[in-house]
Design a protein around this motif. Structure first.
Motif, PDB file in Angstrom:
ATOM      1  N   PHE A  13     -72.525 -45.317  72.618  1.00  0.00           N
ATOM      2  CA  PHE A  13     -73.520 -44.421  71.834  1.00  0.00           C
ATOM      3  C   PHE A  13     -72.351 -43.169  71.338  1.00  0.00           C
ATOM      4  CE2 PHE A  13     -76.415 -42.500  68.983  1.00  0.00           C
ATOM      5  CZ  PHE A  13     -76.164 -41.708  69.055  1.00  0.00           C
ATOM      6  N   GLY A  14     -70.734 -44.126  72.770  1.00  0.00           N
ATOM      7  CA  GLY A  14     -70.276 -42.740  72.870  1.00  0.00           C
ATOM      8  C   GLY A  14     -69.124 -43.443  71.586  1.00  0.00           C
ATOM      9  N   GLY A  15     -67.853 -42.744  72.488  1.00  0.00           N
ATOM     10  CA  GLY A  15     -66.593 -43.070  71.744  1.00  0.00           C
ATOM     11  C   GLY A  15     -65.711 -41.587  71.657  1.00  0.00           C
ATOM     12  N   ALA A  16     -64.501 -42.256  70.634  1.00  0.00           N
ATOM     13  CA  ALA A  16     -63.381 -40.900  70.739  1.00  0.00           C
ATOM     14  C   ALA A  16     -63.922 -39.957  69.538  1.00  0.00           C
ATOM     15  CB  ALA A  16     -62.153 -41.877  70.028  1.00  0.00           C
ATOM     16  N   LEU A 162     -69.352 -32.393  78.080  1.00  0.00           N
ATOM     17  CA  LEU A 162     -71.112 -32.856  77.529  1.00  0.00           C
ATOM     18  C   LEU A 162     -71.565 -31.380  77.053  1.00  0.00           C
ATOM     19  CD1 LEU A 162     -73.915 -34.321  79.765  1.00  0.00           C
ATOM     20  CD2 LEU A 162     -74.163 -32.060  77.497  1.00  0.00           C
ATOM     21  N   VAL A 163     -71.741 -31.550  75.680  1.00  0.00           N
ATOM     22  CA  VAL A 163     -71.911 -30.513  74.967  1.00  0.00           C
ATOM     23  C   VAL A 163     -73.537 -30.164  73.891  1.00  0.00           C
ATOM     24  CG1 VAL A 163     -71.137 -28.982  72.935  1.00  0.00           C
ATOM     25  CG2 VAL A 163     -69.958 -30.330  73.703  1.00  0.00           C
ATOM     26  N   VAL A 164     -74.400 -29.186  74.778  1.00  0.00           N
ATOM     27  CA  VAL A 164     -74.897 -29.307  74.228  1.00  0.00           C
ATOM     28  C   VAL A 164     -75.490 -28.223  72.978  1.00  0.00           C
ATOM     29  CG1 VAL A 164     -77.753 -28.828  74.928  1.00  0.00           C
ATOM     30  CG2 VAL A 164     -76.499 -29.149  76.735  1.00  0.00           C
ATOM     31  N   TYR A 165     -76.164 -29.125  71.944  1.00  0.00           N
ATOM     32  CA  TYR A 165     -76.104 -26.971  70.391  1.00  0.00           C
ATOM     33  C   TYR A 165     -77.483 -28.152  70.208  1.00  0.00           C
ATOM     34  CZ  TYR A 165     -73.907 -31.258  67.094  1.00  0.00           C
ATOM     35  OH  TYR A 165     -73.804 -32.637  66.593  1.00  0.00           O
ATOM     36  N   VAL A 166     -77.293 -27.104  68.801  1.00  0.00           N
ATOM     37  CA  VAL A 166     -78.997 -27.470  68.149  1.00  0.00           C
ATOM     38  C   VAL A 166     -78.286 -28.280  66.762  1.00  0.00           C
ATOM     39  CG1 VAL A 166     -80.031 -26.235  66.804  1.00  0.00           C
ATOM     40  CG2 VAL A 166     -80.043 -25.257  69.071  1.00  0.00           C
ATOM     41  N   ARG A 167     -78.570 -28.943  66.017  1.00  0.00           N
ATOM     42  CA  ARG A 167     -78.646 -29.580  65.101  1.00  0.00           C
ATOM     43  C   ARG A 167     -80.211 -29.193  64.728  1.00  0.00           C
ATOM     44  NH1 ARG A 167     -75.230 -33.339  62.672  1.00  0.00           N
ATOM     45  NH2 ARG A 167     -76.594 -34.009  61.184  1.00  0.00           N
ATOM     46  N   ARG A 168     -80.074 -29.225  62.810  1.00  0.00           N
ATOM     47  CA  ARG A 168     -80.682 -27.941  62.112  1.00  0.00           C
ATOM     48  C   ARG A 168     -81.695 -29.929  61.695  1.00  0.00           C
ATOM     49  NH1 ARG A 168     -76.816 -25.042  59.811  1.00  0.00           N
ATOM     50  NH2 ARG A 168     -76.956 -27.341  57.825  1.00  0.00           N
ATOM     51  N   ASP A 169     -81.619 -30.602  61.800  1.00  0.00           N
ATOM     52  CA  ASP A 169     -82.328 -31.872  61.550  1.00  0.00           C
ATOM     53  C   ASP A 169     -82.905 -32.712  62.257  1.00  0.00           C
ATOM     54  OD1 ASP A 169     -80.317 -33.237  62.568  1.00  0.00           O
ATOM     55  OD2 ASP A 169     -79.726 -34.754  61.608  1.00  0.00           O
ATOM     56  N   LEU A 170     -83.656 -32.266  63.329  1.00  0.00           N
ATOM     57  CA  LEU A 170     -83.928 -32.376  64.181  1.00  0.00           C
ATOM     58  C   LEU A 170     -85.933 -32.008  64.982  1.00  0.00           C
ATOM     59  CD1 LEU A 170     -81.317 -33.406  66.659  1.00  0.00           C
ATOM     60  CD2 LEU A 170     -82.599 -34.996  64.964  1.00  0.00           C
ATOM     61  N   GLY A 171     -85.825 -31.351  64.516  1.00  0.00           N
ATOM     62  CA  GLY A 171     -86.856 -30.218  64.581  1.00  0.00           C
ATOM     63  C   GLY A 171     -87.518 -30.305  66.026  1.00  0.00           C
ATOM     64  N   ALA A 172     -87.741 -30.203  66.547  1.00  0.00           N
ATOM     65  CA  ALA A 172     -88.363 -30.326  67.828  1.00  0.00           C
ATOM     66  C   ALA A 172     -88.185 -31.384  68.714  1.00  0.00           C
ATOM     67  CB  ALA A 172     -90.054 -30.085  68.279  1.00  0.00           C
ATOM     68  N   GLY A 173     -87.135 -32.483  69.416  1.00  0.00           N
ATOM     69  CA  GLY A 173     -86.872 -33.297  69.537  1.00  0.00           C
ATOM     70  C   GLY A 173     -84.919 -32.978  69.948  1.00  0.00           C
ATOM     71  N   PRO A 179     -73.385 -43.008  78.044  1.00  0.00           N
ATOM     72  CA  PRO A 179     -71.740 -43.319  78.451  1.00  0.00           C
ATOM     73  C   PRO A 179     -70.813 -44.214  78.010  1.00  0.00           C
ATOM     74  CG  PRO A 179     -73.405 -42.994  80.790  1.00  0.00           C
ATOM     75  CD  PRO A 179     -73.878 -43.088  79.498  1.00  0.00           C
ATOM     76  N   SER A 180     -69.563 -44.049  77.908  1.00  0.00           N
ATOM     77  CA  SER A 180     -68.892 -45.121  77.675  1.00  0.00           C
ATOM     78  C   SER A 180     -67.103 -45.100  78.446  1.00  0.00           C
ATOM     79  CB  SER A 180     -68.538 -45.139  76.176  1.00  0.00           C
ATOM     80  OG  SER A 180     -68.095 -45.340  76.042  1.00  0.00           O
ATOM     81  N   GLY A 181     -66.862 -46.185  78.964  1.00  0.00           N
ATOM     82  CA  GLY A 181     -65.331 -45.634  79.080  1.00  0.00           C
ATOM     83  C   GLY A 181     -66.045 -45.197  80.096  1.00  0.00           C
ATOM     84  N   GLY A 182     -67.069 -44.751  81.141  1.00  0.00           N
ATOM     85  CA  GLY A 182     -67.049 -43.921  83.210  1.00  0.00           C
ATOM     86  C   GLY A 182     -66.995 -42.759  82.295  1.00  0.00           C
ATOM     87  N   ARG A 183     -67.542 -42.458  81.499  1.00  0.00           N
ATOM     88  CA  ARG A 183     -67.741 -40.772  81.055  1.00  0.00           C
ATOM     89  C   ARG A 183     -68.390 -40.549  80.794  1.00  0.00           C
ATOM     90  NH1 ARG A 183     -62.653 -38.019  81.569  1.00  0.00           N
ATOM     91  NH2 ARG A 183     -63.878 -36.403  80.434  1.00  0.00           N
ATOM     92  N   PRO A 184     -69.413 -39.091  80.702  1.00  0.00           N
ATOM     93  CA  PRO A 184     -70.652 -38.772  80.496  1.00  0.00           C
ATOM     94  C   PRO A 184     -70.562 -39.203  78.343  1.00  0.00           C
ATOM     95  CG  PRO A 184     -70.086 -37.074  80.969  1.00  0.00           C
ATOM     96  CD  PRO A 184     -69.003 -38.142  81.338  1.00  0.00           C
ATOM     97  N   TYR A 185     -71.808 -39.037  77.587  1.00  0.00           N
ATOM     98  CA  TYR A 185     -71.620 -38.836  76.659  1.00  0.00           C
ATOM     99  C   TYR A 185     -71.850 -37.328  75.827  1.00  0.00           C
ATOM    100  CZ  TYR A 185     -73.047 -39.761  71.555  1.00  0.00           C
ATOM    101  OH  TYR A 185     -73.308 -39.155  70.013  1.00  0.00           O
ATOM    102  N   LYS A 186     -70.688 -37.692  75.598  1.00  0.00           N
ATOM    103  CA  LYS A 186     -70.439 -35.979  75.279  1.00  0.00           C
ATOM    104  C   LYS A 186     -71.464 -35.022  74.391  1.00  0.00           C
ATOM    105  CE  LYS A 186     -66.872 -32.599  73.197  1.00  0.00           C
ATOM    106  NZ  LYS A 186     -65.570 -32.607  73.635  1.00  0.00           N
ATOM    107  N   CYS A 213     -77.198 -39.048  78.533  1.00  0.00           N
ATOM    108  CA  CYS A 213     -75.470 -38.740  78.718  1.00  0.00           C
ATOM    109  C   CYS A 213     -75.678 -39.391  79.925  1.00  0.00           C
ATOM    110  CB  CYS A 213     -75.318 -36.939  78.540  1.00  0.00           C
ATOM    111  SG  CYS A 213     -76.074 -36.648  76.407  1.00  0.00           S
ATOM    112  N   ILE A 214     -76.175 -39.577  80.838  1.00  0.00           N
ATOM    113  CA  ILE A 214     -75.684 -40.301  82.090  1.00  0.00           C
ATOM    114  C   ILE A 214     -76.007 -41.903  82.366  1.00  0.00           C
ATOM    115  CG2 ILE A 214     -75.441 -37.445  82.927  1.00  0.00           C
ATOM    116  CD1 ILE A 214     -77.835 -38.420  85.160  1.00  0.00           C
ATOM    117  N   GLY A 215     -76.475 -42.131  81.793  1.00  0.00           N
ATOM    118  CA  GLY A 215     -77.086 -43.489  82.095  1.00  0.00           C
ATOM    119  C   GLY A 215     -78.926 -43.775  81.776  1.00  0.00           C
ATOM    120  N   LEU A 216     -79.272 -42.978  81.612  1.00  0.00           N
ATOM    121  CA  LEU A 216     -80.472 -43.295  81.729  1.00  0.00           C
ATOM    122  C   LEU A 216     -81.819 -43.160  81.152  1.00  0.00           C
ATOM    123  CD1 LEU A 216     -81.640 -40.102  83.972  1.00  0.00           C
ATOM    124  CD2 LEU A 216     -81.153 -42.679  84.731  1.00  0.00           C
TER     125      LEU A 216
END
Length: 278
Positions: A13-16, A162-173, A179-186, A213-216
């Motif tokens: 799910f990662g990528g540049a 790693l950035v934690v932010y709010v998206r309006r379309d996700l409700g209460a989830g 991870p990708s390339g040895g880095r956490p998902y952003k 984001c760390i692979g769980l």
């Protein structure tokens, strides 16, 4: 939108991502593709993913990059432009012994700069979410692991791992990736209603998405608590972590759906899992 089914996997799910400031993130509903092709359906089957009820969603992150994902009702998805390049499963187990992905954070990337986004456009964390993120980071850092999470609040998402932010379309989830390339998902995205359920719940959702984001994987990936479905292993895998249960652990932070046990803390098996991996 016509839908077909995906019992989910967050494959690579990662990528540049490009860096360009965009304070607001819209609720994108239009995508370039309305339904999967025959080749995509065959590829999903090859990957071990159920190929009915799949839908497509365009997601624009804070850096302005828009990516089309294959999604369903879970908090993970597959980038459409990566699907055909993914490797198949090969030999797999029967599903009751798996908990992490094959994608983890490499040893040289385990000091992770975490940003709690405070910008505008409805994407910034409110006071409850900021407190919850601080608590989540503290809980990770208390573990006997090689992970070192360094938390700041602000808008400089370009500099963060790693950035934690709010998206309006996700409700209460929430919505995250592996991870990708040895880095956490952003991007650990949470919904606008998360904080309204209180600090414990907000801490739980943020901790959960950071866990992806760390692979769980979801603790109950093989039989989801809320609907009994199987998310499938996919090419990312779902590998059992030694020392943890092989059945459903209902109080785990990594359960796929709310269970009523959400207190914002890791349970004993969560601790065992992360300390074993890192």
């Amino acid at each position: 939108m016509k839908t077909f089914k995906l019992m989910m996997l967050t494959l690579l799910f990662g990528g540049a991502f490009l860096s360009c400031q965009n304070e607001g993130v819209g609720d994108e509903t239009e995508t370039l593709q309305k339904e999967p092709t025959k080749e995509q359906l065959l590829k999903l089957n090859e990957l071990g993913v159920s190929n009915t009820e799949v839908s497509f969603k365009a997601i624009t992150d804070l850096d302005g990059t828009t990516t089309d994902f294959i999604v369903n009702n879970t908090d993970l998805g597959i980038p459409v432009n990566q699907l055909m390049d993914m490797e198949g499963l090969g030999d797999t187990d029967n599903g009751m012994k798996q908990y992490r992905t094959r994608n983890l954070v490499s040893s040289n990337n385990r000091t992770i700069d975490v940003l709690g986004y405070t910008g505008g456009g409805g994407n910034g964390l409110d006071t409850t979410n900021r407190q919850a993120l601080q608590r989540a980071v503290n809980n990770y850092n208390r573990l006997n692991s090689s992970l070192n999470l360094r938390l700041t609040f602000g808008t400089n998402y370009q500099a963060a791992d790693l950035v934690v932010y709010v998206r309006r379309d996700l409700g209460a989830g929430g919505l995250a990736g592996f991870p990708s390339g040895g880095r956490p998902y952003k991007w650990a995205r949470i919904g606008p209603s998360v904080s309204s359920r209180g600090s414990n719940y907000a801490t739980h959702v943020i901790t959960h998405e950071m866990g992806h984001c760390i692979g769980l994987r979801h603790t109950d990936w093989f039989r989801r608590y809320c609907d009994g479905s199987n998310e499938q292993q996919g090419s990312d895998g779902a590998i059992h972590i030694p020392g943890t249960p092989t059945g459903i652990d209902i109080s785990s932070t990594m359960m796929s759906c709310p269970t009523g046990y959400e207190d914002g803390n890791f349970n004993r098996n969560d601790v065992t899992a992360i300390e074993y991996l890192y």
